[in-house]
Design an enzyme around this catalytic site. Structure first.
Site, PDB file in Angstrom:
ATOM      1  N   LYS A  43     -10.973  -5.018   7.120  1.00  0.00           N
ATOM      2  CA  LYS A  43     -11.112  -5.371   8.522  1.00  0.00           C
ATOM      3  C   LYS A  43     -12.290  -4.607   9.084  1.00  0.00           C
ATOM      4  O   LYS A  43     -12.833  -3.756   8.396  1.00  0.00           O
ATOM      5  CB  LYS A  43      -9.811  -5.108   9.294  1.00  0.00           C
ATOM      6  CG  LYS A  43      -9.247  -3.701   9.221  1.00  0.00           C
ATOM      7  CD  LYS A  43      -7.940  -3.649  10.031  1.00  0.00           C
ATOM      8  CE  LYS A  43      -7.213  -2.351   9.847  1.00  0.00           C
ATOM      9  NZ  LYS A  43      -5.974  -2.282  10.623  1.00  0.00           N
TER      10      LYS A  43
ATOM     11  N   LYS B 255      -5.664  -5.076   0.767  1.00  0.00           N
ATOM     12  CA  LYS B 255      -5.203  -6.343   1.335  1.00  0.00           C
ATOM     13  C   LYS B 255      -6.177  -6.810   2.407  1.00  0.00           C
ATOM     14  O   LYS B 255      -6.857  -6.005   3.048  1.00  0.00           O
ATOM     15  CB  LYS B 255      -3.804  -6.183   1.932  1.00  0.00           C
ATOM     16  CG  LYS B 255      -3.754  -5.363   3.234  1.00  0.00           C
ATOM     17  CD  LYS B 255      -2.377  -5.422   3.855  1.00  0.00           C
ATOM     18  CE  LYS B 255      -2.352  -4.756   5.233  1.00  0.00           C
ATOM     19  NZ  LYS B 255      -3.067  -5.536   6.279  1.00  0.00           N
TER      20      LYS B 255
ATOM     21  N   ASP C 161      -6.841  -7.910   6.141  1.00  0.00           N
ATOM     22  CA  ASP C 161      -6.129  -7.774   7.395  1.00  0.00           C
ATOM     23  C   ASP C 161      -5.398  -9.108   7.632  1.00  0.00           C
ATOM     24  O   ASP C 161      -5.886 -10.178   7.239  1.00  0.00           O
ATOM     25  CB  ASP C 161      -7.121  -7.503   8.530  1.00  0.00           C
ATOM     26  CG  ASP C 161      -6.431  -6.861   9.723  1.00  0.00           C
ATOM     27  OD1 ASP C 161      -5.371  -6.238   9.535  1.00  0.00           O
ATOM     28  OD2 ASP C 161      -6.962  -6.975  10.833  1.00  0.00           O
TER      29      ASP C 161
ATOM     30  N   HIS D  30       4.030  -9.014   5.385  1.00  0.00           N
ATOM     31  CA  HIS D  30       3.553  -8.436   6.646  1.00  0.00           C
ATOM     32  C   HIS D  30       4.522  -8.801   7.783  1.00  0.00           C
ATOM     33  O   HIS D  30       4.999  -9.932   7.829  1.00  0.00           O
ATOM     34  CB  HIS D  30       2.145  -8.957   6.959  1.00  0.00           C
ATOM     35  CG  HIS D  30       1.485  -8.200   8.068  1.00  0.00           C
ATOM     36  ND1 HIS D  30       1.797  -8.404   9.387  1.00  0.00           N
ATOM     37  CD2 HIS D  30       0.561  -7.211   8.046  1.00  0.00           C
ATOM     38  CE1 HIS D  30       1.079  -7.579  10.132  1.00  0.00           C
ATOM     39  NE2 HIS D  30       0.310  -6.847   9.356  1.00  0.00           N
TER      40      HIS D  30
END
Lengths: 385, 385
Positions: free
Chosen positions: A148, A173, A175, A264
């Site tokens: 990110k 990962k 974002d 998430h």
């Protein structure tokens, strides 16, 4: 009056049942009435007086197995449901656990005991042990970070991925806001970031994995997951609150993909907004993603920028590891504004069967990002598993 | 310290933005701080001090357009987001509106103003006018009922469907707990119930529609919808809280299916469990299913066995019909223990642009089900639209 509702023959329903423990507000009489109401609401959704008696006898209707005082204001009701009515599809399974009842106040799912109905679910493909095996890391908490901010060009995200991987991060990962934006297309991002991580791995000899976000609608998600796999991505990030838990289960069960999945919590906050409604943290972020095949579950840690209590988080982590009818334990991933300095606190709270997710905090420690990662790795090594 | 986060070029982001109005608890200073935090949390998810300034300037980060006092304890913050960042996929769109922020207390989505970003969404294929056209009913509220209870053999459900259709019900939906159970297979149920309704229509000359429940995972849902269409089903029931709003949008937008969609609120209760978190009823059950392509939205009526207030329900119904950037108005479907006797009350509250859903209550009025339906129809005719 029952005669108006036909019920001409028995249905073929197996004896296997699972138990949901609900916390119900009220005195004993009120709690019992709500629990019995729930047995009907979550199954036949029909007034008790109209339900053909056979459906009760055959176990289509939920059964109140026990009612025990929880505290001065509430009771714990253990309600069993027929596995055949809930099916192995998590849309219907969750509908039976909390579909309509989610709309009623003062009833909360505390925990689930699958019993023999667990056979309908494979659970996580890897779980804690399998993920450690994939990464070749057995002696410390795993390390995770996020690509990110949204809005960076693909080349910059790939550069970040390379630096994180070079510094020894285990899992990188996307974002969860990186989707398929015009300014950062999924295929462009995933191919470049996967290649950047592969390049770093060739240089370091490590096995860092890149997990792109594949959360999307039914027409796109399987396609994106396959594309990611073909690019060499090492796992998938999904937000089941947005795409559904059953969508996660299907990707987890896909033997061709065979990739670890990181869950998430986006868009699931409603269920923990009230302490007396929705789900316990233990069930919602511990047990249910595990049932849906996630290998690790991200949640907002206490002390970060969200509002989960320490007690909530510890109970949640217990849900990732407690025995669950043979379904593998998964990693808790406390997150949300974590800093490198907090690693000791995390290890103290959760032990070493843990994934430490540091995002923005990795940038703060100093100007050389790979060096910051290595420093985090050094700290993590102080907590042998 | 910004230099550590690369941002080597501008992204191509369009100027079209949509506005989300959030109610935020606190005094003005607290509310402003939370609103600004939200602008970052919902987009770049990165500390303001680390975000490359270009991302703020280019509008990737949310923008606080206004902050106005709501009441003594809260403010209304209008925050705009870039349509290109939210995309036309409702998983990412909802993630931007409320993904991480759902996990923070004291912030609620009040309403959404799509503005020019509405062009990314087709909305309902039929809406109020289109559904009336399909049914050939222009002068009264529409009538809906449900096939239940779960556990009846398929033949009994088909018999019920025939009797409901013979009695003049416009829309017969599956109960939302009818999935693909071993004891009541989807294909078996849908083919028999669709045939029963077709037979009744041939006899009555009416245009009753059967809407099976197709809520399922991504691998099953499109297949079930196609099977339903091929059997002559006249619409689809979906629970977007379980399968995702984007899954609904995709079926609504499918030009081959071209079926009306009825949205069920199961598993969405968490978002309205707390008056200060989640979503307003107006947004969650009015605006969002409309954006996702539902033609009608079921919700628990005030005075039934759920706990929505009259005020909540009226605001919800307003969300189904208020101007929304050219997206068609849809029907409110108050439900949850409605009786035939309550029709006057429903019409008084909502007017005649309404679908009246009576389930168990239809059985209570007398032993002849078709006759009970005809009695309901007579009452509905007292409320011309």
């Amino acid at each position: 009056m029952n005669a108006v509702v036909p019920c001409t023959s028995s249905v073929s329903i197996g004896p296997q049942r699972f138990v949901v423990v609900y916390a119900i507000e009220g005195n004993e009489e009120q709690a019992r009435a709500k629990a019995i109401d729930l047995c009907f609401e979550q199954t036949v959704e029909f007034p008790e007086t109209l339900v053909p008696e056979r459906l009760i006898r055959e176990g289509v209707v939920g059964r109140l197995d026990s009612l025990d005082r929880r505290d001065e204001r509430s009771f714990l009701a253990a309600v069993s449901f027929a596995g055949d009515a809930a099916t192995g599809d998590l849309t219907q399974w969750l509908n039976m656990v909390m579909g309509n009842t989610s709309l009623k106040p003062g009833i909360r799912v505390e925990r689930i005991d699958l019993g023999p109905t667990a056979a309908a679910f494979r659970g996580p493909r890897f779980g804690r042990a399998g993920l450690r095996e994939l990464l070749g890391v057995f002696d410390r908490p795993l390390l995770c970070t996020a690509l990110k901010p949204m809005g960076l060009p693909v080349g910059d995200l790939a550069d970040l991925a390379y630096r994180f991987a070079s510094g020894g991060i285990d899992l990188i990962k996307d974002d969860h806001g990186l989707a398929d934006q015009r300014f950062c297309r999924f295929e462009d991002r995933v191919s470049h970031c996967a290649a950047a991580v592969a390049r770093a791995n060739r240089e370091t000899g490590l096995r860092c994995r890149y997990l792109p976000n594949v959360t999307a609608g039914p027409d796109q998600m399987p396609r994106r997951a396959t594309f990611a796999k073909d690019c060499g991505a090492g796992g998938l990030l999904m937000s089941p609150g947005l795409c559904g838990f059953e969508a996660m289960r299907q990707l987890a069960d896909d033997d061709v993909l065979a990739l670890p999945i990181l869950s998430h919590p986006a868009f699931q906050g409603g269920f923990i907004a009230s302490p007396n409604s929705g789900f316990s943290h233990h069930a919602l972020f511990g047990q249910i993603p595990r049932l849906a095949g996630a290998d690790a579950t991200i949640f907002p840690n206490f002390g970060g920028r969200f509002s989960f209590s320490r007690e909530d988080c510890i109970a949640l982590a217990a849900g990732t590891g407690a025995p669950m009818a043979g379904i593998r334990p998964i990693f808790p991933v406390p997150a949300g504004g974590m800093s490198v300095a907090q690693v000791h606190e995390l290890a103290a709270a959760y032990g070493s069967e843990l994934i430490i997710l540091v995002g923005g905090g990795l940038f703060r420690a100093g100007p050389d990002l790979a060096e910051n990662c290595r420093a985090l790795l050094q700290i993590a090594r102080q907590f042998p598993s």
